[in-house]
Design a protein around this motif. Structure first.
Motif, PDB file in Angstrom:
ATOM      1  N   THR A 109       0.834  -1.211   0.000  1.00  0.00           N
ATOM      2  CA  THR A 109       0.000   0.000   0.000  1.00  0.00           C
ATOM      3  C   THR A 109       0.866   1.259   0.000  1.00  0.00           C
ATOM      4  O   THR A 109       0.618   2.200  -0.769  1.00  0.00           O
ATOM      5  N   GLU A 137       2.519   1.695  -3.411  1.00  0.00           N
ATOM      6  CA  GLU A 137       1.549   2.136  -4.423  1.00  0.00           C
ATOM      7  C   GLU A 137       1.252   3.633  -4.280  1.00  0.00           C
ATOM      8  O   GLU A 137       1.189   4.354  -5.286  1.00  0.00           O
ATOM      9  N   LYS A 142       8.625   0.837  -8.693  1.00  0.00           N
ATOM     10  CA  LYS A 142       7.752  -0.174  -9.298  1.00  0.00           C
ATOM     11  C   LYS A 142       8.394  -1.560  -9.255  1.00  0.00           C
ATOM     12  O   LYS A 142       7.704  -2.562  -9.063  1.00  0.00           O
ATOM     13  N   LEU A 181       7.964  -2.787  -5.813  1.00  0.00           N
ATOM     14  CA  LEU A 181       6.561  -3.152  -5.654  1.00  0.00           C
ATOM     15  C   LEU A 181       6.284  -4.525  -6.254  1.00  0.00           C
ATOM     16  O   LEU A 181       5.584  -5.344  -5.667  1.00  0.00           O
ATOM     17  N   TYR A 233       4.730  -7.790  -4.441  1.00  0.00           N
ATOM     18  CA  TYR A 233       3.596  -8.569  -4.963  1.00  0.00           C
ATOM     19  C   TYR A 233       3.957 -10.056  -5.023  1.00  0.00           C
ATOM     20  O   TYR A 233       3.169 -10.911  -4.640  1.00  0.00           O
TER      21      TYR A 233
END
Length: 86
Positions: A34, A37, A70, A73, A77
């Motif tokens: 979170t 993002e 990214k 991130l 994930y």
């Protein structure tokens, strides 16, 4: 039917590039996702700032920073998916 080992459950080994995240709980990883993002969204908003879009150096640096965030991130994930499937 005999079970071999401690139990018959299939466990998947954590891939090397995710091992540094083993110390975090699923909830902590979700929180990190979170936060990342939100940071990406905030960074992308900076493209509209004149001091950024009028400076090639700042634009290049911001693009590199967003790409790095990214990538981080994506690893988060993957770590989350690995944990949920284990």
């Amino acid at each position: 039917e005999k079970k071999h080992g401690r139990d018959a459950r299939v466990t998947t080994k954590t891939p090397g590039h995710l091992k540094h995240l083993n110390k975090y709980t699923v909830e902590q990883i979700e929180q990190m996702i979170t936060e990342h993002e939100l940071e990406v969204a905030e960074m992308q908003d900076l493209f509209a700032a004149p001091e950024v879009y009028q400076s090639r150096d700042r634009l290049t640096q911001l693009t590199a920073d967003i790409d790095a965030k990214k990538q981080a991130l994506q690893v988060l994930y993957e770590a989350w998916e690995h944990r949920m499937s284990s």
